[in-house]
Scaffold this motif. Structure first.
Motif, PDB file in Angstrom:
ATOM      1  N   ALA A  18       0.846  -1.201   0.000  1.00  0.00           N
ATOM      2  CA  ALA A  18       0.000   0.000   0.000  1.00  0.00           C
ATOM      3  C   ALA A  18       0.878   1.246   0.000  1.00  0.00           C
ATOM      4  O   ALA A  18       2.066   1.196   0.355  1.00  0.00           O
ATOM      5  CB  ALA A  18      -0.917   0.031   1.220  1.00  0.00           C
ATOM      6  N   ILE A  19       0.278   2.349  -0.404  1.00  0.00           N
ATOM      7  CA  ILE A  19       0.843   3.681  -0.204  1.00  0.00           C
ATOM      8  C   ILE A  19      -0.107   4.415   0.739  1.00  0.00           C
ATOM      9  O   ILE A  19      -1.327   4.344   0.567  1.00  0.00           O
ATOM     10  CB  ILE A  19       0.975   4.445  -1.530  1.00  0.00           C
ATOM     11  N   TRP A  20       0.435   5.059   1.753  1.00  0.00           N
ATOM     12  CA  TRP A  20      -0.440   5.689   2.731  1.00  0.00           C
ATOM     13  C   TRP A  20       0.008   7.113   3.030  1.00  0.00           C
ATOM     14  O   TRP A  20       1.155   7.485   2.794  1.00  0.00           O
ATOM     15  CB  TRP A  20      -0.508   4.872   4.021  1.00  0.00           C
ATOM     16  N   LEU A 118      11.644   7.742  -4.669  1.00  0.00           N
ATOM     17  CA  LEU A 118      10.318   7.144  -4.608  1.00  0.00           C
ATOM     18  C   LEU A 118       9.340   8.008  -3.832  1.00  0.00           C
ATOM     19  O   LEU A 118       8.116   7.871  -3.987  1.00  0.00           O
ATOM     20  CB  LEU A 118      10.388   5.754  -3.971  1.00  0.00           C
ATOM     21  N   LEU A 119       9.864   8.894  -2.983  1.00  0.00           N
ATOM     22  CA  LEU A 119       8.994   9.727  -2.151  1.00  0.00           C
ATOM     23  C   LEU A 119       9.284  11.215  -2.308  1.00  0.00           C
ATOM     24  O   LEU A 119       8.969  12.005  -1.439  1.00  0.00           O
ATOM     25  CB  LEU A 119       9.147   9.324  -0.677  1.00  0.00           C
ATOM     26  N   ASN A 120       9.884  11.584  -3.434  1.00  0.00           N
ATOM     27  CA  ASN A 120      10.230  12.985  -3.638  1.00  0.00           C
ATOM     28  C   ASN A 120       9.043  13.831  -4.066  1.00  0.00           C
ATOM     29  O   ASN A 120       8.916  14.987  -3.675  1.00  0.00           O
ATOM     30  CB  ASN A 120      11.336  13.115  -4.693  1.00  0.00           C
ATOM     31  N   ASP A 121       8.176  13.294  -4.906  1.00  0.00           N
ATOM     32  CA  ASP A 121       7.086  14.082  -5.481  1.00  0.00           C
ATOM     33  C   ASP A 121       5.745  13.584  -4.981  1.00  0.00           C
ATOM     34  O   ASP A 121       5.423  12.402  -5.120  1.00  0.00           O
ATOM     35  CB  ASP A 121       7.108  14.002  -7.012  1.00  0.00           C
ATOM     36  N   ALA A 122       4.946  14.477  -4.417  1.00  0.00           N
ATOM     37  CA  ALA A 122       3.625  14.098  -3.924  1.00  0.00           C
ATOM     38  C   ALA A 122       2.767  13.570  -5.068  1.00  0.00           C
ATOM     39  O   ALA A 122       2.697  14.156  -6.139  1.00  0.00           O
ATOM     40  CB  ALA A 122       2.949  15.306  -3.272  1.00  0.00           C
ATOM     41  N   GLY A 123       2.136  12.427  -4.844  1.00  0.00           N
ATOM     42  CA  GLY A 123       1.236  11.859  -5.835  1.00  0.00           C
ATOM     43  C   GLY A 123       1.895  11.051  -6.923  1.00  0.00           C
ATOM     44  O   GLY A 123       1.210  10.479  -7.767  1.00  0.00           O
ATOM     45  N   ALA A 124       3.241  10.987  -6.948  1.00  0.00           N
ATOM     46  CA  ALA A 124       3.940  10.271  -8.019  1.00  0.00           C
ATOM     47  C   ALA A 124       4.455   8.910  -7.587  1.00  0.00           C
ATOM     48  O   ALA A 124       5.169   8.267  -8.343  1.00  0.00           O
ATOM     49  CB  ALA A 124       5.110  11.124  -8.530  1.00  0.00           C
ATOM     50  N   GLN A 125       4.067   8.453  -6.395  1.00  0.00           N
ATOM     51  CA  GLN A 125       4.651   7.216  -5.880  1.00  0.00           C
ATOM     52  C   GLN A 125       4.336   6.002  -6.753  1.00  0.00           C
ATOM     53  O   GLN A 125       5.211   5.186  -7.036  1.00  0.00           O
ATOM     54  CB  GLN A 125       4.176   6.944  -4.441  1.00  0.00           C
ATOM     55  N   LEU A 126       3.094   5.864  -7.170  1.00  0.00           N
ATOM     56  CA  LEU A 126       2.721   4.695  -7.977  1.00  0.00           C
ATOM     57  C   LEU A 126       3.484   4.670  -9.291  1.00  0.00           C
ATOM     58  O   LEU A 126       3.958   3.615  -9.731  1.00  0.00           O
ATOM     59  CB  LEU A 126       1.214   4.684  -8.232  1.00  0.00           C
ATOM     60  N   THR A 127       3.626   5.823  -9.935  1.00  0.00           N
ATOM     61  CA  THR A 127       4.356   5.885 -11.197  1.00  0.00           C
ATOM     62  C   THR A 127       5.808   5.492 -11.009  1.00  0.00           C
ATOM     63  O   THR A 127       6.376   4.711 -11.791  1.00  0.00           O
ATOM     64  CB  THR A 127       4.275   7.304 -11.790  1.00  0.00           C
ATOM     65  N   ARG A 128       6.424   6.011  -9.961  1.00  0.00           N
ATOM     66  CA  ARG A 128       7.829   5.712  -9.712  1.00  0.00           C
ATOM     67  C   ARG A 128       8.030   4.252  -9.302  1.00  0.00           C
ATOM     68  O   ARG A 128       9.000   3.607  -9.691  1.00  0.00           O
ATOM     69  CB  ARG A 128       8.387   6.649  -8.644  1.00  0.00           C
ATOM     70  N   LEU A 129       7.105   3.721  -8.512  1.00  0.00           N
ATOM     71  CA  LEU A 129       7.210   2.321  -8.121  1.00  0.00           C
ATOM     72  C   LEU A 129       7.004   1.395  -9.312  1.00  0.00           C
ATOM     73  O   LEU A 129       7.699   0.379  -9.451  1.00  0.00           O
ATOM     74  CB  LEU A 129       6.187   2.017  -7.029  1.00  0.00           C
ATOM     75  N   ALA A 130       6.053   1.733 -10.163  1.00  0.00           N
ATOM     76  CA  ALA A 130       5.831   0.926 -11.360  1.00  0.00           C
ATOM     77  C   ALA A 130       7.090   0.876 -12.222  1.00  0.00           C
ATOM     78  O   ALA A 130       7.455  -0.186 -12.753  1.00  0.00           O
ATOM     79  CB  ALA A 130       4.658   1.481 -12.159  1.00  0.00           C
ATOM     80  N   ALA A 131       7.778   2.010 -12.326  1.00  0.00           N
ATOM     81  CA  ALA A 131       9.021   2.038 -13.096  1.00  0.00           C
ATOM     82  C   ALA A 131      10.120   1.227 -12.410  1.00  0.00           C
ATOM     83  O   ALA A 131      10.894   0.519 -13.066  1.00  0.00           O
ATOM     84  CB  ALA A 131       9.469   3.486 -13.298  1.00  0.00           C
ATOM     85  N   ALA A 132      10.172   1.317 -11.083  1.00  0.00           N
ATOM     86  CA  ALA A 132      11.226   0.607 -10.341  1.00  0.00           C
ATOM     87  C   ALA A 132      11.095  -0.902 -10.458  1.00  0.00           C
ATOM     88  O   ALA A 132      12.109  -1.632 -10.480  1.00  0.00           O
ATOM     89  CB  ALA A 132      11.189   1.026  -8.874  1.00  0.00           C
ATOM     90  N   PHE A 133       9.856  -1.396 -10.542  1.00  0.00           N
ATOM     91  CA  PHE A 133       9.639  -2.843 -10.578  1.00  0.00           C
ATOM     92  C   PHE A 133       9.261  -3.360 -11.968  1.00  0.00           C
ATOM     93  O   PHE A 133       8.945  -4.543 -12.112  1.00  0.00           O
ATOM     94  CB  PHE A 133       8.557  -3.238  -9.571  1.00  0.00           C
ATOM     95  N   ALA A 134       9.306  -2.503 -12.969  1.00  0.00           N
ATOM     96  CA  ALA A 134       8.915  -2.903 -14.328  1.00  0.00           C
ATOM     97  C   ALA A 134       9.790  -4.052 -14.826  1.00  0.00           C
ATOM     98  O   ALA A 134      11.018  -4.024 -14.710  1.00  0.00           O
ATOM     99  CB  ALA A 134       9.032  -1.715 -15.274  1.00  0.00           C
ATOM    100  N   GLY A 135       9.138  -5.074 -15.358  1.00  0.00           N
ATOM    101  CA  GLY A 135       9.865  -6.193 -15.950  1.00  0.00           C
ATOM    102  C   GLY A 135      10.362  -7.223 -14.972  1.00  0.00           C
ATOM    103  O   GLY A 135      10.913  -8.252 -15.380  1.00  0.00           O
ATOM    104  N   ARG A 136      10.177  -6.995 -13.683  1.00  0.00           N
ATOM    105  CA  ARG A 136      10.624  -7.978 -12.701  1.00  0.00           C
ATOM    106  C   ARG A 136       9.616  -9.125 -12.621  1.00  0.00           C
ATOM    107  O   ARG A 136       8.412  -8.892 -12.542  1.00  0.00           O
ATOM    108  CB  ARG A 136      10.783  -7.344 -11.322  1.00  0.00           C
ATOM    109  N   PRO A 137      10.090 -10.356 -12.625  1.00  0.00           N
ATOM    110  CA  PRO A 137       9.167 -11.488 -12.498  1.00  0.00           C
ATOM    111  C   PRO A 137       8.637 -11.599 -11.079  1.00  0.00           C
ATOM    112  O   PRO A 137       9.194 -11.016 -10.140  1.00  0.00           O
ATOM    113  CB  PRO A 137      10.040 -12.697 -12.847  1.00  0.00           C
TER     114      PRO A 137
END
Length: 248
Positions: A18-20, A118-137
């Protein structure tokens, strides 16, 4: 205290629980105590305003390790936070320190390191996390979130029981049985907070032998009864004033 939680989209939930966001909602000079209970996750946290103390003063960016017991936290009234709740294997995939090294503790996170982005920009967490884990099995033990037996997890993953035990120990610093205990408690806390189900039914649905078993686990892991958790909880936090003698 204003707490809100955003679940991850499908595909990211193997890594992110979750993001909270939390806004204590008081004055700077007011201090409130709350108890955070174990949930089987690593918490990457940015404090945007105010102060927070867990044993010692915390910096604006920090991470909390897997908890095996409740933590009493102090927040100034003006404190505001954003947090990312990560599964242990996701924390390690991001380059985080081994979970076994800071159980029931926290560590500062470098502001100039990759985790801070991952926590620098308010509201951008999901986008940054999606990029961080992209392509990982999918991680071999990610299904432990839904499977309550080591043998069943081994069959699901195609690994031997011994391999599952080694991987869980590597990722969490504990045995599968101990980690599954935390996940069962996490599920029960969420159900108790919902408030619509009798505690005996919650105990059965969460995999406890009976309500007495669940109550013992709540006291051992959370330091409170299920009834008290139902009355006082906000997300993962419980007001930390004296608990009444009688269970609800």
């Amino acid at each position: 205290m204003d707490y809100c939680e955003t679940p991850p989209p499908p595909g990211l939930d193997d890594f992110v629980a979750a993001i909270w966001m939390l806004d204590v909602g008081g004055e700077p000079g007011d201090w409130v105590d709350h108890r955070a209970v174990p949930d089987g996750c690593i918490e990457l946290i940015r404090r945007h305003a105010g102060r927070s103390i867990w044993r010692t003063e915390q910096p604006p960016l920090f991470v909390t390790g897997l908890a095996l017991c409740p933590a009493v936290l102090r927040f100034s009234g003006d404190a505001r936070f954003t947090g990312i709740r990560l599964w242990p294997w996701a924390w390690h995939a991001l380059g985080g320190d081994r979970c076994a090294g800071f159980t029931d503790d926290w560590r500062a996170v470098a502001e100039d390191g990759p985790l801070s982005t991952l926590l620098n920009d308010a509201g951008a967490q999901l986008t940054r996390l999606a990029a961080a884990f992209a392509g990982r099995p999918q991680h071999p033990i990610a299904a432990i979130r839904h499977i309550d037996r080591t043998g069943a997890l081994a069959r699901h993953s195609g690994l031997s029981t011994r391999q599952v035990q080694r991987i869980v120990a590597h990722e969490t610093g504990m045995s599968p049985r101990s980690y599954l205990r935390l996940l069962r408690f996490r599920e029960a806390v969420a159900a108790v907070q919902g408030g619509a189900t009798r505690l005996a039914d919650t105990a059965a649905a969460s995999g406890y032998a009976d309500q007495a078993h669940m109550t013992r686990e709540f006291r051992a892991l959370g330091g409170l009864s299920p009834g008290t958790a139902r009355r006082r909880s906000t997300g993962p936090f419980v007001a930390a004033h004296e608990e009444p003698r009688m269970d609800g």
